[in-house]
Scaffold this active site. Structure first.
Site, PDB file in Angstrom:
ATOM      1  CG  ASP A 347      -1.999   1.127   1.263  1.00 50.76           C
ATOM      2  OD1 ASP A 347      -2.672   1.206   0.389  1.00 50.76           O
ATOM      3  OD2 ASP A 347      -1.833   1.939   2.101  1.00 50.76           O
ATOM      4  CD  GLU A 379      -2.208   2.052  -3.577  1.00 52.29           C
ATOM      5  OE1 GLU A 379      -3.148   2.087  -3.999  1.00 52.29           O
ATOM      6  OE2 GLU A 379      -1.767   2.219  -2.514  1.00 52.29           O
TER       7      GLU A 379
END
Ligand code: CA
Length: 656
Positions: A347, A379
């Site tokens: 994340d 990400e």
């Protein structure tokens, strides 16, 4: 120096102290015995707390004071050793004993759980000593990681609760929304007893990896389940312990561990690899085990000492400080070894420095063949600005250049190109009617980011292609929002289905690893809510009855997945091969087509217009994908001409 620790100092003092005084060199502890090291005869407790003047170990009968028999057994002084590690050896079999540390540092004394806890009590406040052997389900020693060639990877992202919270799933009532729902093998729709749900459904879909939304212990849901609250769980408390609200008993610290392993074993038995979504970039709050044990150390700070907010949660962790970098590496290795995890999704990976991410890849690779097949992706961005500086900090383009070749990143430019901007609900993309973006579509096919970042990765394994994830609208909701306002479309259900199919085909037949939100293939809706992280479980859950109202779409996805698997040239598209892609010239607006392959060619056409497109063919071709079907063995043979229906993808392979 010890005296300094007794006095309360401000945040700026600690930032300078940690970063400018050789602190990491002096106190870096490279041992692998932090936490509670259990054996039948004794347990060794070790906690790294270099700025503490004293640390006490507290032993408890239960994980919280509200339980029957709650009792503090003993408080024991720990001994300071090298590198600021405090230790205590307690004789006897301590399995099931709960513990905390009382740490005096920076002028205050606080009680905290263990950052290296392997087990914990309800809501994660107290840690627990655990004999891991006793948490292994039957046959666990035979459970093996699942390996797939990277180019065949198909990721399905699901929240553990969403998977089975719907009673229509046919899952046993005590397992609804739990880890154990994944262990039920032959579930069917409650109302017809025919259509497969949950694990049985997944086995037929063709996906290779299930990516679980946060499954470590997080803080936003009360594990006593008194309030029935729901959360995605991006708020870690104990990184190395499974979340308790998915266990059938959140009070007994061993239960969640065993049930998590049962879930993994069951998915593995079904041939499905398990990816953890890991959120090492921030914690539930600053009132964390980390900050109570070594105040300020684990969190990234601005020059004035204030806490960084690149996560939008006001407490970014500091992967660039040695002991948090070590913590991240230790943690992923622990999940691999203890829980047989097959992959990790990071994340807000943009908040971790390049070196840490590459070190994690190396540490996993050092596990040998098993390690090399473990996938890592994340990400390549942050939620807000961060003090992390170049070259440690990376943006999307740097992710291609600087990150290890086997750390993949989400390609949000391709995502937005296909279905429209994530943050402007009504803005369309290619499939839902945006004009003039044919060049962007070509870039998407070649696996490139937006125009300003003119980089293309060598390997397709460097990118994840997707049109839906837990964040933002579901694909179906995005299509509805973007099209309903536009009266030039007769926004019939059928039209939305064609757009959905075209979007899915673009994901499958562009360079990168396909990824989707669970239920995208079944028209999943959250009724237009584009951020459902703490909304009701009913709104969030997969609606299994609705899924089968979209059975044709589900079958189309199954078909696309198997067609892609059969197309070596597309799934292994390198930079060199992508540069040789022959984009077909002279096509009408809203139509992009390409040919590739050195010998027998593959022809792919994405027609987003509302007109039939005619294309001449040389030689004999087999049609694999049209607006209705997707079949690796072919739908029909074609020569001379192909007619591509409005809003659809066609895929053909040359047979001579
Ligand atoms: Ca929890």
């Amino acid at each position: 120096m010890i005296n300094d620790y007794i006095l309360k100092k401000d945040a700026k003092y600690w930032k300078e102290y940690f970063e400018e005084s050789n602190f990491d060199k002096k106190f870096y502890y490279d041992g692998n015995d932090l936490g509670a090291m259990y054996s039948k005869e004794k347990t060794l407790f070790k906690v790294w707390a270099p700025t503490a003047v004293e640390v006490y170990l507290n032993l408890y009968v239960t994980g919280s004071d509200e339980e029957v028999n709650a009792q503090l057994l003993e408080t024991l002084p720990m001994k300071r050793e090298e590198k600021g590690v405090f230790s205590y050896i307690k004789r006897g079999d301590l399995h099931g004993i709960y513990y905390t540390y009382t740490v005096t540092a920076n002028g205050q004394t606080v009680e905290t759980g263990d950052v290296y806890a392997k087990a914990c009590g309800v809501n994660g406040h107290r840690s627990m000593v655990v004999d891991m052997e006793r948490t292994n389900p039957d046959g666990w020693e035979k459970d093996m990681p699942i390996h797939y060639p990277l180019e065949d990877t198909q990721i399905w992202e699901v929240h553990i609760g969403d998977f089975s919270n719907d009673v229509a799933s046919g899952v046993k009532s005590t397992y609804l929304g739990k880890y154990l729902a994944f262990t039920q093998e032959n579930t069917t729709l409650e109302e017809d007893g025919v259509h497969s749900t949950c694990l049985a459904y997944l086995k037929q879909l063709g996906i290779t990896h299930v990516q679980l939304l946060p499954s470590f212990d997080y803080g936003s849901v009360d594990e006593q389940m008194k309030d029935g609250s729901f959360n995605w769980g991006y708020d870690p408390i104990n990184y190395n312990v499974p979340e308790g609200s998915y266990a059938t008993d959140a009070f007994n610290g061993a239960t969640r561990i065993k049930e998590y392993k049962q879930m993994v074993a069951s998915l593995h038995k079904a041939g499905i690899a398990v990816v953890m979504d890991v959120v090492y970039n921030h914690t539930y709050s600053l009132n964390s085990h980390f900050n109570k044990t070594v105040p300020f150390y684990y969190y990234r700070q601005w020059e004035d000492g204030s806490f960084a907010n690149g996560s939008a949660c006001s407490n970014d962790t500091a992967s660039d400080r040695a002991m948090f970098r070590k913590y991240m590496i230790d943690s992923v290795l622990y999940w691999i070894k203890e829980y047989h995890i097959d992959g990790f999704r990071f994340d807000l990976m943009g908040l971790h420095d390049v070196e840490t991410m590459n070190e994690i890849r190396k540490a996993i690779d050092s596990l040998g063949e098993c390690g090399k097949d473990i996938i890592i992706y994340g990400e390549p961005w942050a939620a807000a600005d961060s003090p992390l500086k170049e070259p440690m900090k990376f943006a999307k383009k740097d992710a291609i250049v600087q990150l290890h070749e086997r750390i993949a990143v989400f390609n949000d430019d391709t995502r937005d190109c296909i279905k429209g901007a994530y943050n402007k609900l009504q803005d369309p993309g290619f499939v839902n009617g945006k004009l003039g973006i044919e060049e962007e579509v070509k870039r998407a096919i070649k696996g490139m980011f937006a125009r300003e970042w003119d980089v293309q990765p060598d390997s397709p394994a460097k990118l994840l292609n997707y049109v839906s994830a837990h964040d933002n609208s579901t694909l179906w909701d995005k299509l509805v929002d973007s099209v309903i306002k536009d009266r030039s479309y007769e926004t019939k259900h059928e039209t939305l289905i064609f757009m959905n199919k075209l979007a899915a085909a673009m994901v499958q037949f562009s360079k990168g690893i396909p990824f989707m939100q669970a239920g995208e293939e079944g028209g999943r809706t959250k009724l237009g809510e584009d951020n459902s992280y703490n909304l009701s479980k009913e709104l969030n859950q997969i609606d299994w009855n609705r899924m089968y109202k979209f059975e044709d779409l589900i079958n189309y996805y199954k078909g696309l997945i198997s067609v892609r698997k059969s197309l070596l040239d597309i799934k292994t598209l390198t930079k060199e091969a992508a540069d040789k892609i022959n984009f077909i010239e002279g096509l009408p607006d809203q139509v992009v087509g390409y040919e590739l392959g050195s010998q027998l060619k593959t022809l792919v056409i994405f027609n987003a217009s509302n007109k039939v497109v005619e294309l001449p063919l040389k030689g004999e071709w087999r049609l694999l994908v049209n607006e209705c079907e997707a079949k690796p063995e072919g739908i029909k043979l074609m020569s001379k001409k192909v007619y591509i229906s409005p809003i659809c993808a066609n895929v053909l392979v040359q047979i001579g």
